[in-house]
Design a protein around this motif. Structure first.
Motif, mmCIF file in Angstrom:
data_model
loop_
_atom_site.group_PDB
_atom_site.id
_atom_site.type_symbol
_atom_site.label_atom_id
_atom_site.label_comp_id
_atom_site.label_asym_id
_atom_site.label_seq_id
_atom_site.Cartn_x
_atom_site.Cartn_y
_atom_site.Cartn_z
ATOM 1 N N TYR B 7 0.764 -1.231 0.054
ATOM 2 C CA TYR B 7 -0.035 0.066 -0.037
ATOM 3 C C TYR B 7 0.850 1.200 0.044
ATOM 4 O O TYR B 7 0.717 2.431 -0.676
ATOM 5 C CB TYR B 7 -0.948 -0.027 1.333
ATOM 6 N N LYS B 11 1.010 4.076 -2.627
ATOM 7 C CA LYS B 11 0.538 5.540 -2.341
ATOM 8 C C LYS B 11 1.773 6.499 -2.925
ATOM 9 O O LYS B 11 1.470 7.738 -2.823
ATOM 10 C CB LYS B 11 0.398 5.569 -0.745
ATOM 11 N N THR B 16 -4.348 8.855 -1.623
ATOM 12 C CA THR B 16 -5.458 8.431 -0.986
ATOM 13 C C THR B 16 -5.213 8.460 0.670
ATOM 14 O O THR B 16 -4.269 8.060 0.981
ATOM 15 C CB THR B 16 -5.945 7.298 -1.311
ATOM 16 N N LEU B 18 -7.624 6.403 2.259
ATOM 17 C CA LEU B 18 -8.519 5.347 2.593
ATOM 18 C C LEU B 18 -7.887 4.379 3.629
ATOM 19 O O LEU B 18 -6.438 4.042 3.482
ATOM 20 C CB LEU B 18 -8.992 4.572 1.394
ATOM 21 N N PHE B 23 -10.065 0.683 0.889
ATOM 22 C CA PHE B 23 -9.382 0.616 -0.342
ATOM 23 C C PHE B 23 -9.359 -0.531 -0.844
ATOM 24 O O PHE B 23 -9.968 -0.757 -2.310
ATOM 25 C CB PHE B 23 -7.809 0.801 -0.101
ATOM 26 N N VAL B 194 -11.217 4.581 -6.993
ATOM 27 C CA VAL B 194 -11.504 5.398 -5.564
ATOM 28 C C VAL B 194 -11.510 6.835 -5.594
ATOM 29 O O VAL B 194 -11.801 7.315 -4.954
ATOM 30 C CB VAL B 194 -10.463 4.797 -4.506
#
Lengths: 357, 796
Positions: B7, B11, B16, B18, B23, B194
């Motif tokens: 993640y 990123k 994001t 989330l 996510f 998203v």
């Protein structure tokens, strides 16, 4: 005479009280009360009495008669109930004996599931059609928008059929003969019948080169195909939800997830809320062992690809449709909450297994 | 195919906030399914950096040592078997309560304070494999030396010290989306799902002189090939940050050069290869292999190449199987100082065929065979060159970009109205345009139409106008769509009747006490031969999975007998049936399939009774399906017991056809299958019967007058047939309606070779009540018939 009557009453009551069966009782009744019985005998003296005496004797005779009849009825019911008790004692059966089951046979789990599935789709006007489980490559792959050498074919480890004379059975554009790895070969075959609209179910044997505790080389799939004007994704959602709620229970939730199949566009995977954790993903605080985050994957589906409609001779400008397919055994086990460690038991024909269903 | 995606890494390109769960949910509903979420903070709970302060021998075990380890808050003693322990070394300590895998094997176990051969041990000093880093070099036995990996002091949680406070998603990528097999492609896709900004600008290739000559001979199989030569590289281990990313992605760190190619593969989804430039003679040629050429690949095995295989060559010999695997000899080693990075596009089908042909697979090949774009190459190669400078000190000295033709992007009209109809939801034009733009499509007006140009990373996937529907539908969200049931009238079409009868027969047989067998379509040639069927007469599978799955059943009998044998120990006798389609070979065509039915009693004690029961079931089934069976006719097939079998026929007059056999399985066949006691079977060609099966009902009027029955018992010779007796009795008078068997007795009181039979004769008339005199009169004539025609002795 009044004394005689009183005496008769006493004797009769005594006699009735000791009788033990109906025959003796009846004999006693006749002896006292019969036409030639003792009461009649006493009453025969009546004409010789004065009027006053007659009245007194008549009144007493009535009283005595009523008393004797009452005693008779009491004796009768005493004997009857004694007899019934005796009968019941003789008629005793052992009600703790184990039950003896009727000699009912058993249909296979798969057969039951097929019937249940079909019943539900029948309600929506789908009909079950027969299609081969050995088929040309053309119907199994090529006509489903999967040209030869397309990597999508790798998802199915396919069995081929040998020709007695040559290597493989093969015929021009139809290609080789395969053991169908899915029931979707029915799609173009059904379209080629030339009848619209279509609401078909094909339930058949499917084959893949796999044999493990979780995968069988032969299993069943069922294929649904609906083609008409204005069929949309929301219809597929509705039909899928209808089936799931009837098959798994009203509380079951459904969802579509994007996926990729060559013969549908768009394509989805169909999920239902887990039958064990009821969609929570957790059972008593630990992760549910059956599902992924509360959802179970049931099967694949999608809107029929225009190329497939064309292969079936249908004008994709006018008609749209959806198709879906999934495993019968898996569906049946998911409903029953059956956790078979070794799914191979399904087709081993072990009566210890078969007779459980 | 699946990707392990960090993640944190995502990123870097996707802005994001989330949570990982949010996510994953959004991505699964609109794009790719997240199959699992692995959180570093949880996985490494209870694990800290330790510093070894003392190493002492273990009093009872030579191979073990007692270490005193500073774990921050305190000193602990840990018994350890590692041979590379040193004072002041930083180590990976799992304290009691942490979950580790002993020696890298078995399940995760929760550690507890324990005694190892009499010495208390608080936790464990771990080897990489014991904490989920099986692919890290340094072996499974040696403990993990963190001295150079982290600056963090003793007691720092491992997740923090090694920068493992991250979430790893295991995501299933569908075969049409190789662009999502890289972090950047996935971040771009996720950004649309998203609705978060995707931030990435493609790195540019540095300007450099022309590099090594590249000749593409097989232009259809290789549309573009870029080679970049980098000198002065220092081959060695990659820094931890890069090793960590590879490990999280499931790759094995090898050396910085190889690691760069794997890193770019995972980040950009574009496979690269690195050659040791000193091993490449002259220029590079992309061509089909010549007969006799061979290559020792990086897996150490030799591969014989043919003219079907695309290879990368120098002027002399093949250096790599294009897109599949590099050669061992031209690969980078510790002594390599100058490398050639290859970034190329190969034709997908060719890659796929070659991999299958050679049985040689790799991460690169897996992506290549899904189809990649020529336009993805410059950025991926630029990223590799950037890393080569950063972690290996390399200098780019030459770049050669060889390509065949120019790239042309496809475009398709956006048919808003049609898309709405297919989806069944009123999504606005603007909404659709926003979705497509977010996915990277370039929209332009052409007259009254809007046309979408396919971005290069989707060029093998979006191949028709209808494909835009899916993009819009999934990004709109299937979960937001209503549920509707079809309202149009359904087709007026009945279920296929053979399938209806199949289900009916199964239900009927189960209702009268038979259990359904349900077997594979497969059978083995031995079982066929045991039943006297030549495997040549059965459909053969070309590529069977196992010997016992080599053919398809032409008959249900061999598997029936095989399965009875398997059951006889647990169930010495039973009633079973199987109804299935069998396959009958046809040369040059698909085999024909036909429904067959076998019904069996096995473990039979009383043959006559088993026969009767089976026949009774058949007769009842036939009656319920509007059929009438005729039993009779000699069975000459030795698979059946000659004295205990009969043919089953159907139809009247000239149309009568044999549809099956009822009787006992021949002794020889019973023995061949190892079955202990007699088996009675009815074998029926149901396919032939199905068209005649009817649910239409008929009835015979019920007589108002009572019937009279009389039993008659007599002794006759063994070979006297019931049918003959029945016919004789019925012939005596029209008032004889029915002759039923009550009992057959053999044994005490009846002479050997004879049997005592009791029959029940029913008399009746639809017109009047019979007198006992006329019944007695007929019984007398029946008695005469029995004595006269059958030599029977009447019993009173």
């Amino acid at each position: 005479m009044l004394d005689q009557l009183k005496q008769l009453e006493t004797e009769a009551l005594a006699a009735f009280s000791v009788t033990e069966n109906m025959n003796d009782l009846e004999a006693a009744r006749v002896a006292f009360m019969g036409r030639k019985g003792r009461l009649a005998d006493i009453m025969s003296q009546l004409p010789s009495l004065s009027n006053e005496e007659k009245r007194a004797a008549g009144q007493m005779a009535n009283e005595v008669k009523a008393a004797i009849e009452g005693a008779f009825a009491a004796a009768q019911s005493r004997i009857e109930s004694a007899f019934a008790e005796l009968n019941a004692e003789r008629a005793w059966i052992d009600t703790t004996l184990p039950g003896e089951e009727p000699g009912l046979g058993h249909v296979h789990l798969t057969t039951q599931a097929i019937a249940d599935i079909m019943e539900i789709f029948s309600k929506l006007g789908f009909n079950r059609q027969r299609h081969p489980d050995l088929d040309w490559d053309y119907y199994a792959f090529e006509s489903l928008n999967m040209p030869k050498e397309h990597p999508a074919r790798d998802e199915w480890e396919t069995f081929f059929i040998a020709d007695p004379d040559k290597d493989v059975v093969q015929m021009g554009e139809l290609g080789k003969v395969v053991l169908t790895p899915h029931t979707s070969n029915a799609q173009v075959r059904e379209m080629q019948k030339g009848q619209l609209p279509i609401r078909m179910i094909n339930i058949g044997k499917t084959y893949r080169r796999q044999a493990t505790a979780r995968h069988l080389p032969m299993f069943h799939q069922f294929e649904g195909l609906m083609i008409d004007e204005n069929v949309s994704i929301t219809d597929l959602r509705g039909v899928f939800d209808f089936f799931v709620k009837r098959f798994f229970g009203e509380g079951t939730k459904t969802r579509l997830r994007p996926f990729h199949f060559r013969f549908t566009e768009p394509s989805f995977e169909l999920d239902i809320s887990c039958t064990v954790c009821e969609g929570e993903g957790f059972v008593n605080g630990t992760k549910c062992k059956l599902c992924k985050g509360g959802w179970l994957e049931l099967g694949g589906a999608g809107m029929v690809h225009p190329n497939v409609l064309k292969a079936g001779g249908i004008d994709p400008k006018k008609y749209t449709g959806f198709a879906f397919g999934w495993g019968v055994e898996r569906t049946a086990m998911m409903r029953g909450g059956l956790k078979m460690d070794d799914i191979r038991l399904m087709y081993r024909n072990d009566l210890r297994f078969l007779k459980q269903f | 195919m699946n990707i392990l995606a960090s993640y944190k890494w995502l990123k870097e390109y996707l802005k994001t906030d989330l949570t990982p769960e949010e996510f994953a949910r959004e991505l699964s509903l609109k794009s790719m399914s997240v199959e699992s979420i692995d959180k570093g903070a949880e996985k490494f709970a209870g694990m800290v950096v330790g510093v070894i302060k003392e190493v002492k021998p273990h009093p009872k075990a030579d191979r073990l040592r007692i270490t005193v380890v500073d774990v921050g808050s305190r000193m602990v003693e840990i018994v350890c078997g590692g041979s590379n322990l040193e004072v002041d070394q930083k180590v990976f300590v799992a304290l009691p309560g942490a979950r580790a895998r002993w020696h890298g094997e078995g399940d995760l176990v929760e550690l507890a304070e324990t005694e190892i051969r009499g010495v208390k041990s608080v936790g464990m000093i771990c080897a990489p494999a014991e904490v989920g880093f099986e692919k890290l070099q340094g072996g499974e036995k040696e403990i993990w030396d963190l001295t150079k990996v982290t600056q963090a002091p003793a007691g720092t949680p491992i997740a923090e010290a090694l920068d493992l406070e991250d979430t790893i998603f295991d995501i299933e990528i569908t075969t049409n989306r190789p662009d999502c097999m890289g972090i950047i492609g996935l971040a771009r896709e996720a950004g649309a799902a998203v609705e978060a900004p995707f931030v990435w600008s493609a790195p540019q290739l540095p300007t450099a002189a022309a590099g090594i000559s590249v000749t593409i001979e097989a232009s259809k199989l290789c549309p573009r090939y870029i080679a970049a030569t980098v000198k002065n590289v220092k081959v060695g281990p990659s820094p931890w940050w890069l090793q960590k990313k590879l490990l999280q992605a499931g790759h094995r760190p090898i050396n910085n050069i190889v690691d760069i190619t794997n890193f770019v593969l995972h980040e950009y989804g574009q496979p690269l290869h690195a050659f040791d430039a000193s091993k490449v003679n002259g220029g590079i040629a992309v061509r089909l292999a010549k007969k006799g050429e061979a290559l020792k690949a990086l897996d150490g095995k030799d591969y014989q190449l043919t003219s079907k295989h695309l290879v990368i060559c120098d002027t002399e010999r093949p250096l790599a199987v294009a897109g599949v695997m590099g050669g061992l000899e031209s690969g980078t080693t510790q002594t390599t100082t100058s490398v050639i990075f290859e970034a190329a596009t190969f034709e997908a089908v060719s890659i796929r065929k070659t991999a299958r042909d050679l049985n040689l697979y790799s991460d690169s090949q897996l992506v290549f065979e899904k189809g990649l774009s020529t336009e993805a190459l410059p950025a991926a190669l630029a990223r590799a060159l950037q890393l080569a400078a950063e972690i290996a000190g390399g200098e780019v000295v030459g770049i050669t970009d060889a390509r065949v033709g120019e790239h042309e992007a496809e475009s398709y009209p956006v048919l808003f109205k049609k898309i709405r109809a297919r989806i069944g939801v009123d999504i606005s034009d603007e909404n659709m345009e926003t979705i497509l733009t977010r996915l990277g499509f370039i929209l332009a007006k052409q007259g009254s139409r809007v046309v979408a140009t396919v971005p290069y990373w989707r060029e093998h996937d979006i191949e028709a106008e209808v494909d835009l529907t899916e993009e819009i539908a999934r990004m709109y969200g299937y979960h937001k769509m209503p549920l509707t049931l079809p309202t149009a009238p359904p087709p007026i079409l009945a279920d296929d009747q053979t399938l209806v009868w199949e289900a009916w027969v199964k239900r009927f047989l189960a209702s009268v006490g038979y259990t359904e067998f349900f077997g594979y379509s497969f059978i083995d040639s031995k079982s066929l031969e045991k039943y006297g069927i030549s495997p040549m007469d059965a459909v053969r599978v070309l590529n069977p999975l196992a010997e016992d799955l080599s053919h398809l059943r032409p008959s249900l009998m061999p598997s029936l007998l095989r399965d009875i044998e398997r059951n006889q120990a647990n169930y010495p006798h039973a009633k079973v049936f199987e109804l299935s389609r069998v396959h009958l070979p046809k040369s040059g065509d698909i085999a024909s399939d036909a429904f067959r039915l076998v019904i069996a009693h096995y473990g039979v004690d009383n043959a006559e009774h088993a026969y009767q029961e089976l026949r009774g079931a058949l007769e009842l089934m036939a009656r319920k399906a509007g059929l009438h069976f005729h039993f009779g006719g000699q069975v000459t097939d030795t698979r059946w017991h000659s004295a205990r079998s009969t043919q089953i026929a159907f139809g009247e007059g000239d149309a009568r056809k044999v549809v099956g056999t009822l009787g006992q399985v021949g002794d020889v066949y019973q023995q061949a299958f190892g079955i202990l006691r007699p088996i009675f079977v009815a074998e029926i060609d149901l396919e032939m019967l199905m068209p005649h099966m009817r649910t239409a009902l008929s009835y015979v009027p019920v007589s108002e007058f009572p019937v009279v029955t009389r039993d008659i018992s007599f002794v006759v010779t063994e070979r006297t047939e019931f049918t003959a007796l029945e016919q004789m009795m019925k012939a005596q008078n029209i008032l004889v309606q029915k002759v039923a068997l009550v009992d057959i007795y053999r044994g005490k009181g009846v002479e050997e070779g004879k049997k005592s039979i009791t029959l029940s004769v029913t008399f009746g008339s639809t017109e009047r009540t019979l007198t006992s005199e006329e019944v007695e009169e007929i019984m007398t004539t029946i008695g005469h018939g029995l004595t006269g025609q059958f030599g029977a002795a009447l019993r009173s």
